[in-house]
Motif scaffolding. Structure first.
Motif, PDB file in Angstrom:
ATOM      1  N   LEU A   9       6.613   9.396 -12.069  1.00  0.00           N
ATOM      2  CA  LEU A   9       5.884   9.079 -10.833  1.00  0.00           C
ATOM      3  C   LEU A   9       5.401  10.347 -10.142  1.00  0.00           C
ATOM      4  N   TYR A  10       6.267  11.334 -10.092  1.00  0.00           N
ATOM      5  CA  TYR A  10       5.977  12.600  -9.414  1.00  0.00           C
ATOM      6  C   TYR A  10       4.773  13.303 -10.037  1.00  0.00           C
ATOM      7  N   ALA A  30       1.470  10.919  -9.832  1.00  0.00           N
ATOM      8  CA  ALA A  30       0.928  10.882  -8.471  1.00  0.00           C
ATOM      9  C   ALA A  30       0.338  12.225  -8.072  1.00  0.00           C
ATOM     10  N   ILE A  39      -0.876   4.485  -1.237  1.00  0.00           N
ATOM     11  CA  ILE A  39       0.171   4.126  -2.196  1.00  0.00           C
ATOM     12  C   ILE A  39       0.513   5.302  -3.102  1.00  0.00           C
ATOM     13  N   TRP A  40      -0.492   6.132  -3.419  1.00  0.00           N
ATOM     14  CA  TRP A  40      -0.238   7.271  -4.308  1.00  0.00           C
ATOM     15  C   TRP A  40       0.578   8.354  -3.605  1.00  0.00           C
ATOM     16  N   GLN A  72       2.763   7.684  -1.298  1.00  0.00           N
ATOM     17  CA  GLN A  72       4.092   7.101  -1.235  1.00  0.00           C
ATOM     18  C   GLN A  72       4.816   7.210  -2.577  1.00  0.00           C
ATOM     19  N   LEU A  73       4.063   6.995  -3.661  1.00  0.00           N
ATOM     20  CA  LEU A  73       4.660   7.142  -4.995  1.00  0.00           C
ATOM     21  C   LEU A  73       5.056   8.591  -5.258  1.00  0.00           C
ATOM     22  N   TRP A  74       4.270   9.535  -4.741  1.00  0.00           N
ATOM     23  CA  TRP A  74       4.614  10.952  -4.901  1.00  0.00           C
ATOM     24  C   TRP A  74       5.935  11.257  -4.208  1.00  0.00           C
ATOM     25  N   LEU A 100       8.256   9.032  -3.405  1.00  0.00           N
ATOM     26  CA  LEU A 100       9.299   8.265  -4.084  1.00  0.00           C
ATOM     27  C   LEU A 100       9.736   8.959  -5.366  1.00  0.00           C
ATOM     28  N   GLY A 101       8.765   9.416  -6.180  1.00  0.00           N
ATOM     29  CA  GLY A 101       9.106  10.099  -7.421  1.00  0.00           C
ATOM     30  C   GLY A 101       9.902  11.363  -7.181  1.00  0.00           C
TER      31      GLY A 101
END
Length: 274
Positions: A103-104, A107, A120-121, A123-125, A127-128
């Motif tokens: 994810l890191y 993203a 969302i991207w 947030q995914l960054w 989160l990852g």
């Protein structure tokens, strides 16, 4: 903060073209480093040689359907679910780190090449990066064999730790930089410089770290399942250690009563030459 593209905010200081070029260079370093490891350390030669040896020993030919089934099992069980880890804590930590890393990186690429990417991207960054930190620090301080079982200091560092430490440094410094930038901290650029340094070490040290193992492990898992299916088993015993007859083969009483998960895992990686 968690919905804002940190790289878009940085574009006022660093050109987007420079950031994109950096991502391309890091990708090239990973590809080049992996190819170097394959050639210099004989990884591909090692696996192909074992496949030829299996055929020479009269291994049962496998049909196309069997190969597809084995490939699917390898992808689902050994790769996606990290089935080689019998210890549930280590498996969870590994899955957090693996999926967090994916994810890191993904993203990061999207946010750098598309500054207008949706929230969302971003947030995914985040989160990852957080998943990498949770799984990585949990492994480093509480699960490592030399720390949990042998009582060594968690701050003891050896060459084999280069990958996990550079990964943790990249994710940690990246999150700290994004947080400092969002808060308007004057030290955010210093944090960004450290983040770039750690990331460069992560992707530029492939020939000397365990980075390339993420590509070799699926191949090792696939080959291991192949040798079991074709009957060659590389001359290893096919009985499980919970079978009384298999336990009798051990010359040491200690090993006869050893836990069933002792020694399990994928052992078929190419030998490393330093």
């Amino acid at each position: 903060m968690f919905s804002t593209n940190p790289f878009a905010a940085l574009s006022a200081t660093v050109s987007p073209t420079v950031m994109q070029a950096y991502v391309v260079v890091m990708t090239v370093l990973v590809v080049a480093g992996t190819l170097f490891e394959v050639v210099h350390k004989g990884s591909a030669k090692y696996f192909f040689q074992n496949m030829r040896n299996s055929k020479a020993k009269g291994a049962r030919p496998l049909g196309g359907g069997e190969l597809v089934s084995i490939a699917v099992q390898t992808a689902v069980v050994d790769v996606l679910a990290s089935g080689e880890f019998c210890n549930p804590r280590r498996r969870i930590a590994h899955l957090l780190g693996m999926y967090g890393f994916v994810l890191y990186v993904l993203a990061t690429a999207v946010l750098v090449f598309n500054p207008a990417a949706g929230a969302i991207w971003a947030q995914l960054w985040w989160l990852g990066g957080l998943m990498v930190c949770v799984g990585g620090y949990w492994f480093w301080f509480f699960i490592r064999v030399d720390v949990a079982a042998e009582g060594n200091s968690p701050f003891r560092v050896v060459r084999a730790d280069l990958f996990i430490l550079s990964l943790l440094a990249s994710a940690t410094l990246g999150l700290l930089w994004a947080w400092a930038q969002a808060k308007g901290s004057p030290g955010s650029l210093v944090m960004f410089g450290l983040y770039i340094l750690a990331t460069t070490v992560l992707f530029g040290s492939v020939p000397w770290s365990k980075f390339a193992h993420m590509f070799f492990k699926p191949a090792a898992a696939f080959e291991k399942r192949i040798t079991r299916a074709n009957g060659s088993a590389e001359n290893l015993p096919t009985q499980t250690r919970d079978d009384p007859e298999q336990q009798k083969r051990h010359s040491m009483d200690l090993l006869r009563d050893a836990p069933m998960d002792m020694g399990l895992g994928i052992k078929r990686e190419a030998p490393r030459h330093y």
